[in-house]
Design an enzyme around this catalytic site. Sequence first.
Site, mmCIF file in Angstrom:
data_model
loop_
_atom_site.group_PDB
_atom_site.id
_atom_site.type_symbol
_atom_site.label_atom_id
_atom_site.label_comp_id
_atom_site.label_asym_id
_atom_site.label_seq_id
_atom_site.Cartn_x
_atom_site.Cartn_y
_atom_site.Cartn_z
ATOM 1 N N GLN A 47 37.962 43.139 32.995
ATOM 2 C CA GLN A 47 39.408 43.206 33.213
ATOM 3 C C GLN A 47 39.969 44.503 32.646
ATOM 4 O O GLN A 47 40.416 44.566 31.505
ATOM 5 C CB GLN A 47 40.108 42.002 32.582
ATOM 6 C CG GLN A 47 41.578 41.993 32.858
ATOM 7 C CD GLN A 47 42.080 40.640 33.267
ATOM 8 O OE1 GLN A 47 41.436 39.643 33.096
ATOM 9 N NE2 GLN A 47 43.272 40.623 33.817
ATOM 10 N N PHE A 48 39.956 45.546 33.481
ATOM 11 C CA PHE A 48 40.451 46.851 33.037
ATOM 12 C C PHE A 48 41.936 46.808 32.700
ATOM 13 O O PHE A 48 42.423 47.624 31.930
ATOM 14 C CB PHE A 48 40.160 47.934 34.088
ATOM 15 C CG PHE A 48 41.045 47.895 35.291
ATOM 16 C CD1 PHE A 48 42.186 48.676 35.344
ATOM 17 C CD2 PHE A 48 40.741 47.072 36.374
ATOM 18 C CE1 PHE A 48 43.010 48.652 36.463
ATOM 19 C CE2 PHE A 48 41.547 47.042 37.491
ATOM 20 C CZ PHE A 48 42.691 47.825 37.537
ATOM 21 N N THR A 49 42.676 45.842 33.230
ATOM 22 C CA THR A 49 44.121 45.787 32.992
ATOM 23 C C THR A 49 44.457 45.481 31.534
ATOM 24 O O THR A 49 45.613 45.627 31.131
ATOM 25 C CB THR A 49 44.801 44.759 33.912
ATOM 26 O OG1 THR A 49 44.255 43.473 33.666
ATOM 27 C CG2 THR A 49 44.612 45.132 35.379
#
Length: 150
Positions: free
Chosen positions: A78-80
């Site tokens: 989850q890069f966010t």
Amino acid sequence: MRAVIQRVKHASVTIAGTKKSEIDNGLLILLGICQEDNSDDVEWLVKKISQLRIFDDENGVMNRSIMDVCGNILVVSQFTLFASYKKGNRPSWFRAATHDISIPLYEQFCKEMSHTIGKDVMTGEFGANMQVELINDGPVTICMDTKNKE
């Protein structure tokens, strides 16, 4: 490296209408990797999460780890988690690691976690549009950042 750790009764990942992975009774880990992360961050985070005592003992006290309860783990990239929201209303992702850094570290995290807990770790699909379902148990949700170890 940032992780959002959720104690779950059930969690699953679906991609393009097909269920890729699912677990019962364990941890859903949302994992974000930034440009500065390395193998030391992986090792610290795996050790910390695997020993985290957030499962109830016989007295209803959170005193057991994922290993103590033989629980399952689902890891979703989850890069966010590295969103920057300081300017304007549209987040930017400049701190999130590029694929050449994040994919090997994500794979190392999953492999080391699997080795540590003694069972396969379920995963999402790196970079895919995933639908994640979960039943949060408690709810228990803990955020960790390897840059804030103290």
